[in-house]
Write an enzyme that holds these catalytic residues in place. Structure first.
Site, mmCIF file in Angstrom:
data_model
loop_
_atom_site.group_PDB
_atom_site.id
_atom_site.type_symbol
_atom_site.label_atom_id
_atom_site.label_comp_id
_atom_site.label_asym_id
_atom_site.label_seq_id
_atom_site.Cartn_x
_atom_site.Cartn_y
_atom_site.Cartn_z
ATOM 1 N N HIS A 275 13.034 18.896 23.889
ATOM 2 C CA HIS A 275 12.553 17.976 24.920
ATOM 3 C C HIS A 275 11.129 17.503 24.665
ATOM 4 O O HIS A 275 10.721 16.457 25.177
ATOM 5 C CB HIS A 275 12.615 18.654 26.296
ATOM 6 N N GLU B 245 24.972 27.210 27.722
ATOM 7 C CA GLU B 245 24.571 26.311 28.799
ATOM 8 C C GLU B 245 25.631 25.280 29.173
ATOM 9 O O GLU B 245 25.330 24.273 29.817
ATOM 10 C CB GLU B 245 23.261 25.610 28.432
ATOM 11 N N ASP C 162 20.644 23.645 32.671
ATOM 12 C CA ASP C 162 21.709 22.918 31.982
ATOM 13 C C ASP C 162 23.076 23.437 32.393
ATOM 14 O O ASP C 162 24.015 22.656 32.595
ATOM 15 C CB ASP C 162 21.543 23.039 30.466
#
Length: 250
Positions: free
Chosen positions: A47, A151, A177
């Site tokens: 990210h 996730e 997630d």
């Protein structure tokens, strides 16, 4: 030697490690977290936005203050080798959804004959040419941490097979997630999400694989430790928020 990994040693001894996950470029902040006494830093390349030289500087800063540098890699398969060559002592890999995914991760992170990691000794991990050969490659294979993100519902369905892949060191529960991918954007406290996370802990314990997950308060860290979690990152934003709340009048 650059490959000493106290977090992996802690896990082998059943001891928890607490670190920080950071998604901005700041070697100085990495140093601060090391001086504060954390065990590891996760540099978020999934990210966050980093150039490779910036990534190298973040990893170098971590080594400077005895923080174990771990990189949450992006979705480019070559990123695993690149961050390990830069001196990362572990990788966090998003969206490991199957046995095949897990095997591919291990293959990219380990040298032959275990895996297919390219061999080069003019890398920072190998002391820019001062280390090398069999001793370095064996030490790397032994000390690198491979953390697989669990996730998605698919990963949970395939969890037993993922955990049985040799070389997977941590089953990392990505609670946000996981909750979103399960269809619960309301948050991680939905009963079905909590039940699923408990299932991951149960299966990991059965397969003798440590669990990692995020905890953003002192109380949450303690709760995770009591649950048996051995790898606990705190989001850097929450570290700062907690410090501000403790100091600033409200």
């Amino acid at each position: 030697m650059l490959l000493k990994n106290k977090v992996k040693q802690n896990m082998n001894e059943g001891k928890p490690s607490v670190g920080v996950i950071i998604g901005i470029y700041s070697p100085s902040l990495v140093e601060m977290f090391g001086h504060a006494g954390y065990d590891f830093i996760i540099i978020d390349h999934e990210h966050g936005v980093y150039g490779w030289t910036e990534m190298e500087n973040m990893i170098r800063a971590a080594h400077l203050v005895d923080l174990v540098p771990i990189v949450r890699v992006d979705y480019d398969p070559s990123s695993i080798q690149k961050v390990l060559d830069l001196g990362a002592l572990g990788i966090q890999v998003p969206m490991v959804n199957s046995k095949e995914d897990a095997e591919n991760v291990v293959r990219r992170a380990k040298y032959p004959p275990i895996g297919t990691r390219g061999t080069a000794f003019m890398t920072r991990a190998a002391g820019l040419g001062y280390f090398g050969g069999k001793a370095f490659m064996d030490a790397s294979d032994d000390n690198i941490i491979i953390s697989a993100h669990i996730e998605t519902p698919e990963a949970v369905d395939n969890l037993e097979e993922i955990l049985q892949v040799p070389g997977i060191d941590i089953a990392f529960v990505g609670p946000f997630d996981l909750s979103v991918n399960m269809g619960y954007k309301e948050g991680i406290n939905h009963p079905k999400v909590v039940q699923t996370i408990d299932y991951v802990y149960e299966k990991a314990k059965k397969n003798k694989i440590p669990v990692g997950t995020i905890a953003n308060t002192r109380e949450a860290v303690q709760e995770k430790i009591e649950k048996g979690t051995l790898f606990i990152p705190v989001v850097a934003t929450e570290v700062m928020r907690t410090a501000f709340d403790a100091i600033l009048p409200r």
